[in-house]
Design a protein around this motif. Structure first.
Motif, short mmCIF file in Angstrom:
data_model
loop_
_atom_site.label_atom_id
_atom_site.label_comp_id
_atom_site.label_asym_id
_atom_site.label_seq_id
_atom_site.Cartn_x
_atom_site.Cartn_y
_atom_site.Cartn_z
N LEU A 168 46.66 54.78 41.21
CA LEU A 168 47.20 53.50 41.00
C LEU A 168 46.44 52.40 41.60
O LEU A 168 46.45 51.32 41.06
CB LEU A 168 48.64 53.85 41.30
CG LEU A 168 49.69 54.76 40.89
CD1 LEU A 168 50.86 54.80 41.54
CD2 LEU A 168 49.83 54.32 39.34
N ALA A 169 45.79 52.49 42.83
CA ALA A 169 45.39 51.74 43.53
C ALA A 169 44.00 51.38 42.98
O ALA A 169 43.71 49.91 42.88
CB ALA A 169 45.12 51.98 45.12
N THR A 170 43.46 52.25 42.16
CA THR A 170 41.98 51.95 41.69
C THR A 170 42.31 51.01 40.33
O THR A 170 41.42 50.22 40.28
CB THR A 170 41.42 53.28 41.28
OG1 THR A 170 40.92 54.02 42.45
CG2 THR A 170 39.94 52.89 40.59
N GLY A 171 43.37 51.42 39.65
CA GLY A 171 43.45 50.80 38.67
C GLY A 171 44.11 49.14 38.78
O GLY A 171 43.62 48.25 38.31
N ALA A 172 45.05 49.13 39.80
CA ALA A 172 45.29 47.87 40.20
C ALA A 172 44.08 46.93 40.77
O ALA A 172 44.11 45.63 40.40
CB ALA A 172 46.29 48.07 41.55
N GLY A 173 43.21 47.49 41.58
CA GLY A 173 41.98 46.91 41.95
C GLY A 173 41.16 46.43 40.75
O GLY A 173 40.67 45.30 40.76
N VAL A 191 42.10 45.57 37.91
CA VAL A 191 42.69 44.52 37.13
C VAL A 191 42.50 43.13 38.08
O VAL A 191 42.27 42.08 37.37
CB VAL A 191 43.99 44.92 36.96
CG1 VAL A 191 44.88 43.42 36.48
CG2 VAL A 191 44.38 45.93 36.02
N LEU A 192 42.93 43.30 39.29
CA LEU A 192 42.62 42.17 39.93
C LEU A 192 41.21 41.77 40.16
O LEU A 192 40.86 40.40 40.19
CB LEU A 192 43.21 42.40 41.45
CG LEU A 192 44.59 42.61 41.86
CD1 LEU A 192 44.99 43.03 43.25
CD2 LEU A 192 45.16 41.43 41.54
N TYR A 193 40.08 42.68 40.16
CA TYR A 193 39.03 42.23 40.08
C TYR A 193 38.60 41.50 38.85
O TYR A 193 37.80 40.32 39.12
CB TYR A 193 37.95 43.59 40.29
CG TYR A 193 36.46 43.05 40.04
CD1 TYR A 193 35.76 42.43 40.96
CD2 TYR A 193 35.80 43.55 38.75
CE1 TYR A 193 34.28 42.27 40.57
CE2 TYR A 193 34.64 43.43 38.21
CZ TYR A 193 33.87 42.57 39.32
OH TYR A 193 32.47 42.30 39.15
N HIS A 194 38.96 41.70 37.59
CA HIS A 194 38.59 41.07 36.51
C HIS A 194 39.31 39.81 36.59
O HIS A 194 38.90 38.66 36.07
CB HIS A 194 39.05 41.90 35.14
CG HIS A 194 37.91 43.22 34.88
ND1 HIS A 194 36.68 42.89 34.55
CD2 HIS A 194 38.28 44.49 35.08
CE1 HIS A 194 36.22 44.17 34.39
NE2 HIS A 194 36.95 45.10 34.85
N VAL A 195 40.75 39.68 37.04
CA VAL A 195 41.35 38.33 37.15
C VAL A 195 40.43 37.47 38.15
O VAL A 195 40.45 36.25 37.62
CB VAL A 195 42.79 38.72 37.40
CG1 VAL A 195 43.52 37.51 37.68
CG2 VAL A 195 43.49 39.52 36.47
#
Length: 370
Positions: free
Chosen positions: A205-210, A212-216
């Protein structure tokens, strides 16, 4: 054929922007720097003149005054008051303190200390004999009794410890080992597997959220900031750097050129001052004041000096004559009152001759001979 040709000048790597900035900047800077450099050179010349004519003589006078007010009085006080006083006090202390202290140490304290040391050595010898003959045997006996009592207690304690150890092993250790092997270890393994599974799920879950935040953040902040840096800030910074570099070089060049201009202007002003003031003053001094001074010297000062020297010689001769007259009068008065001086009696200091002479090789001399 010339084998040492100078290397060709390097091709200029400067662009048209540098050339377009350099010429107007140098012109403007030269116009602004020339008055400043002339004022600076004038202030420097005035400062050197003030230093050579006012500050150095004033500093030397203040230095001499400081030495006369502070250094020399303290030096004289140290040399002629404190040092002799210290030496006198040292000698007085040596006479009043050191000599009596040495006498007391030699004739009182040292004999008393030797007597006390002898008494202490005698007391120590007596205590050593008492310890060797009385205290040591008593101590050895007590040690032997304590060793026997300790051996008995050690044997009893070993039996009690063995019984307690066996009882604790069968009542505590064996049940605890069984409980750990068949209850606690399986439960702990199950809990550990559950915790590892939950950790892997949270990591995914943390990898996916990271991601997403990186691309944003990259799309919203990094790419616009990079474009702003490359397209606007970097060219503006390069332009400002070129302007600052050319301004600095223009200031250096203009300062040198202004120095040369200031030197030429200063020389021109100096030449003009020499022609207007110095040369007329020198001409007046050479053609007017010097002849007038020579005439005054030859017609007035030298005759006046000769007259003063003649008066001085006459006064000295008169004083010498008066002194010799006074000395003669005083001698005549002394001779009339006390009489003339006694004439010394001539003594015969020659070696005796003949029979009264010294003899070599005998026991008698001219002094011991009858």
């Amino acid at each position: 054929m010339d084998m040492h040709k100078p290397p060709p000048p390097p091709e200029s790597s400067e662009g048209c922007l540098v050339t377009a900035v350099r010429v107007p900047v140098r012109i403007v800077v030269l116009v602004l720097v020339v008055p400043v450099r002339m004022v600076w050179d004038a202030l420097a010349a005035a400062g050197r003149l003030l230093r050579d004519t006012v500050c150095r003589p004033l500093g030397r006078g203040l230095l001499w005054l400081g030495r006369a007010v502070f250094v020399w009085p303290f030096t004289g006080l140290w040399r002629y008051v404190l040092v002799p006083g210290g030496r006198a006090l040292g000698r007085l202390a040596a006479v009043l303190v050191v000599v009596p202290a040495v006498w007391v140490h030699r004739h009182v304290l040292a004999p008393v200390g030797r007597a006390v040391a002898r008494l202490a050595r005698g007391a120590g010898a007596g205590l050593a004999w008492l310890c060797a003959r009385v205290v040591a045997p008593v101590g050895h006996g007590l040690a032997w009794l304590l060793k026997g009592f300790g051996a008995v207690l050690r044997a009893a304690g070993a039996g009690v410890y063995t019984a307690a150890a066996r009882l604790g092993r069968y009542l505590v250790v064996v049940p605890a080992r069984w409980l750990y092997t068949w209850v606690l270890a399986p439960v702990g393994r199950a809990v550990a597997r559950c915790v590892r599974g939950a950790g892997r799920l949270l990591g995914l879950l943390a990898t996916g959220a990271g991601l997403v935040l990186y691309h944003v953040v990259r799309v919203l902040f990094a790419l616009p900031a990079l474009a702003l840096w490359r397209r606007l800030l970097l060219p503006a910074g390069r332009f400002l750097a070129v302007v600052a570099r050319e301004t600095g070089q223009a200031l250096t060049h203009a300062w040198r050129v202004a120095g040369r201009i200031s030197r030429v202007v200063g020389r021109a002003l100096g030449t003009l001052f020499r022609w207007i003031v110095v040369e007329p003053v020198r001409w007046v001094y050479r053609t007017v004041l010097t002849p007038v001074g020579h005439v005054v010297r030859d017609a007035v000062l030298r005759p006046a000096a000769e007259g003063v020297r003649a008066v001085g010689r006459t006064a000295r001769q008169a004083l010498a004559t008066a002194r010799s007259t006074v000395r003669q009068t005083r001698a005549e008065v002394r001779r009339m009152l006390f009489g003339g001086p006694r004439r010394p009696v001539a003594a015969d200091r020659r070696e005796p001759t003949g029979a009264a002479a010294r003899t070599l090789g005998s026991s008698t001399t001219a002094l011991t001979k009858d």
